[in-house]
Write a protein that holds these residues in place. Structure first.
Motif, short mmCIF file in Angstrom:
data_model
loop_
_atom_site.label_atom_id
_atom_site.label_comp_id
_atom_site.label_asym_id
_atom_site.label_seq_id
_atom_site.Cartn_x
_atom_site.Cartn_y
_atom_site.Cartn_z
N PHE A 1 0.84 -1.20 0.00
CA PHE A 1 0.00 0.00 0.00
C PHE A 1 0.87 1.24 0.00
O PHE A 1 1.97 1.26 0.56
N TYR A 2 0.33 2.31 -0.62
CA TYR A 2 0.85 3.67 -0.40
C TYR A 2 -0.30 4.40 0.27
O TYR A 2 -1.29 4.71 -0.39
N GLY A 3 -0.22 4.63 1.57
CA GLY A 3 -1.36 5.19 2.30
C GLY A 3 -2.54 4.23 2.18
O GLY A 3 -2.41 3.03 2.45
N ASP A 4 -3.68 4.74 1.71
CA ASP A 4 -4.88 3.90 1.56
C ASP A 4 -4.89 3.16 0.23
O ASP A 4 -5.72 2.27 0.01
N PHE A 5 -4.03 3.55 -0.66
CA PHE A 5 -4.05 2.98 -2.02
C PHE A 5 -3.31 1.64 -2.05
O PHE A 5 -2.14 1.55 -1.68
N LYS A 6 -4.04 0.61 -2.48
CA LYS A 6 -3.41 -0.71 -2.59
C LYS A 6 -2.77 -0.80 -3.98
O LYS A 6 -3.48 -0.89 -4.99
N ALA A 7 -1.45 -0.73 -4.00
CA ALA A 7 -0.75 -0.70 -5.29
C ALA A 7 -0.56 -2.10 -5.85
O ALA A 7 -0.54 -2.29 -7.07
N VAL A 8 -0.40 -3.08 -4.96
CA VAL A 8 -0.12 -4.45 -5.40
C VAL A 8 -0.90 -5.40 -4.50
O VAL A 8 -0.95 -5.22 -3.29
N GLY B 1 5.67 -6.22 -17.26
CA GLY B 1 4.25 -5.87 -17.26
C GLY B 1 4.10 -4.40 -17.61
O GLY B 1 5.07 -3.64 -17.58
N PRO B 2 2.86 -3.98 -17.91
CA PRO B 2 2.64 -2.59 -18.33
C PRO B 2 2.93 -1.60 -17.22
O PRO B 2 2.96 -1.96 -16.04
N SER B 3 3.11 -0.36 -17.62
CA SER B 3 3.43 0.71 -16.67
C SER B 3 2.39 0.78 -15.55
O SER B 3 1.19 0.69 -15.80
N GLY B 4 2.86 0.91 -14.34
CA GLY B 4 1.96 1.10 -13.20
C GLY B 4 1.43 -0.19 -12.60
O GLY B 4 0.62 -0.17 -11.68
N CYS B 5 1.91 -1.36 -13.08
CA CYS B 5 1.38 -2.62 -12.55
C CYS B 5 2.09 -3.03 -11.26
O CYS B 5 1.75 -4.05 -10.67
N GLY B 6 3.07 -2.25 -10.82
CA GLY B 6 3.64 -2.48 -9.50
C GLY B 6 4.98 -3.21 -9.47
O GLY B 6 5.42 -3.65 -8.41
N LYS B 7 5.64 -3.30 -10.63
CA LYS B 7 6.91 -4.03 -10.67
C LYS B 7 7.95 -3.43 -9.72
O LYS B 7 8.57 -4.15 -8.93
N SER B 8 8.12 -2.10 -9.81
CA SER B 8 9.14 -1.46 -8.96
C SER B 8 8.73 -1.54 -7.49
O SER B 8 9.58 -1.69 -6.61
N THR B 9 7.42 -1.44 -7.26
CA THR B 9 6.92 -1.52 -5.88
C THR B 9 7.26 -2.89 -5.28
O THR B 9 7.73 -2.99 -4.15
N VAL B 10 7.04 -3.94 -6.06
CA VAL B 10 7.38 -5.29 -5.58
C VAL B 10 8.88 -5.41 -5.37
O VAL B 10 9.35 -5.88 -4.33
N LEU B 11 9.64 -4.92 -6.35
CA LEU B 11 11.12 -5.03 -6.24
C LEU B 11 11.61 -4.35 -4.97
O LEU B 11 12.42 -4.91 -4.23
N ARG B 12 11.10 -3.15 -4.73
CA ARG B 12 11.58 -2.40 -3.55
C ARG B 12 11.18 -3.05 -2.24
O ARG B 12 11.82 -2.84 -1.22
N SER B 13 10.10 -3.85 -2.28
CA SER B 13 9.69 -4.51 -1.04
C SER B 13 10.67 -5.62 -0.67
O SER B 13 10.72 -6.05 0.48
N LEU C 1 11.60 3.46 3.03
CA LEU C 1 12.08 4.84 2.91
C LEU C 1 11.04 5.75 2.26
O LEU C 1 11.24 6.95 2.15
N ILE C 2 9.91 5.16 1.81
CA ILE C 2 8.85 5.96 1.19
C ILE C 2 7.74 6.16 2.22
O ILE C 2 7.19 5.17 2.73
N GLU C 3 7.44 7.42 2.49
CA GLU C 3 6.43 7.70 3.51
C GLU C 3 5.08 7.11 3.10
O GLU C 3 4.64 7.27 1.97
N ASP D 1 16.50 -2.25 -10.99
CA ASP D 1 15.28 -1.59 -11.45
C ASP D 1 15.54 -0.90 -12.78
O ASP D 1 16.09 0.20 -12.82
N GLU D 2 15.17 -1.55 -13.85
CA GLU D 2 15.41 -1.03 -15.20
C GLU D 2 16.82 -0.48 -15.36
O GLU D 2 17.00 0.69 -15.71
N PRO D 3 17.83 -1.31 -15.14
CA PRO D 3 19.21 -0.80 -15.09
C PRO D 3 19.74 -0.30 -16.44
O PRO D 3 20.74 0.40 -16.48
N THR E 1 12.20 -4.90 -15.90
CA THR E 1 12.53 -4.36 -17.22
C THR E 1 11.28 -4.10 -18.04
O THR E 1 10.30 -4.83 -17.95
N HIS E 2 11.34 -3.02 -18.83
CA HIS E 2 10.28 -2.73 -19.79
C HIS E 2 10.53 -3.43 -21.10
O HIS E 2 9.68 -3.45 -21.98
N ASN E 3 11.76 -3.92 -21.23
CA ASN E 3 12.22 -4.42 -22.50
C ASN E 3 12.03 -5.95 -22.52
O ASN E 3 12.73 -6.69 -21.87
#
Ligand SMILES: Nc1ncnc2c1ncn2[C@@H]1O[C@H](COP(=O)(O)OP(=O)(O)OP(=O)(O)O)[C@@H](O)[C@H]1O
Length: 256
Positions: free
Chosen positions: A9-16, A33-45, A52-54, A167-169, A198-200
């Motif tokens: 979640f980011y606040g009340d928003f369930k991102a993944v 996966g397409p933009s906004g599907c939560g890949k980076s969010t999962v990776l960072r978890s 580090l993200i409020e 993350d998309e290196p 990766t987007h590629n």
């Protein structure tokens, strides 16, 4: 390393929502996966970078070598030492090439017999040594984009992690520098497990042993879109014989 029934979640928003994945040792796993599907969010978890993200919050279980990484007694700094991260944009410190690599071992108080040897072996492992060995005192910022990204990989390796998250290196690199990093990833997986966003899709097909395909679903009654894992399988299966129509549409370029 594994995640089980993970919601982020980011606040009340369930991102993944409801992600379960097991990552193999000495394997490369791609998250696509397409933009906004939560890949980076999962990776960072996976290494508590989301801490580090409020407002970011992880529910469910993520384990590394059988230990819950969000456990109360676990030190997030130690998690990030064992599970390192390389970012989309190369971000060397404004320090010398040598000090960029030596930084992590110094600040983490790692016992090092010879820093010179550790710097050299890390730069060699990142396939950068030959290009920089005569200018170790020069600034890391003076290197090309591809060299800077390899310097960041050397910096990550220097603290001897078990896993490297990427993350998309290659997203800001030209095709030659990209292939260089992909070759390097093949070498690094002898010693490390790698998870790459990766987007590629060609990149995922070239480098990954296993691939996880995510998509974003609209929540009923709101405009919010939550990322879900559609399919996780050996890369060849995802590209040649996916089980889910949505995966097929995405990898064949019909969607996303
Ligand atoms: N720091 C943040 N604060 C609030 N919401 C965020 C934050 N980071 C990401 N999100 C939201 O979470 C969702 C997933 O984003 P994320 O960046 O993980 O997706 P992604 O699949 O990696 O996207 P892209 O491929 O575009 O990088 C998006 O709706 C995004 O707006």
């Amino acid at each position: 390393m594994a995640c089980e029934d993970v919601d982020i979640f980011y606040g009340d928003f369930k991102a993944v929502s409801n992600v379960s994945l097991q990552f193999g040792f000495n394997e490369i796993t791609a998250l696509i996966g397409p933009s906004g599907c939560g890949k980076s969010t999962v990776l960072r978890s996976l290494n508590r970078m989301n801490d580090l993200i409020e407002g970011a919050r992880v529910e469910g279980t993520i384990t590394f070598r059988g230990e819950e990484i969000y456990g109360k007694k676990v030190d997030p700094i130690e998690v990030r030492r064992r599970i390192g991260m390389v970012f989309q944009k190369a971000n060397p410190f404004p320090k010398s090439i040598y000090d960029n690599v030596a930084y992590g071992p110094r600040v983490s108080g790692m016992k090092v017999e010879s820093m010179d040897e550790l710097v050299e072996s890390s730069l060699r492992a990142a396939a950068l040594w030959d290009e920089v060995k005569d200018k170790l005192k020069d600034s890391g910022l003076g290197l090309s984009g591809g060299q800077q990204q390899r310097l960041c990989i050397a910096r990550t390796i220097a603290v001897r992690p078990d896993v490297i998250l990427m993350d998309e290196p290659c997203s800001s690199l030209d095709p030659i520098a990209t292939l260089r990093i992909e070759d390097l990833m093949h070498e690094l997986k002898q010693d490390f497990s790698i998870v790459i966003v990766t987007h590629n899709m060609q990149q995922a097909a070239r480098v990954a042993d296993r691939t996880a395909f995510f998509t974003a679903l609209s929540a009923e009654g709101s405009g919010d879109r939550t990322g879900v894992l559609v399919e996780y399988a050996p890369t060849r299966k995802i590209f040649d014989d996916p089980a889910d129509q949505r995966t097929e549409d995405y990898v064949s370029g019909r969607f996303g």
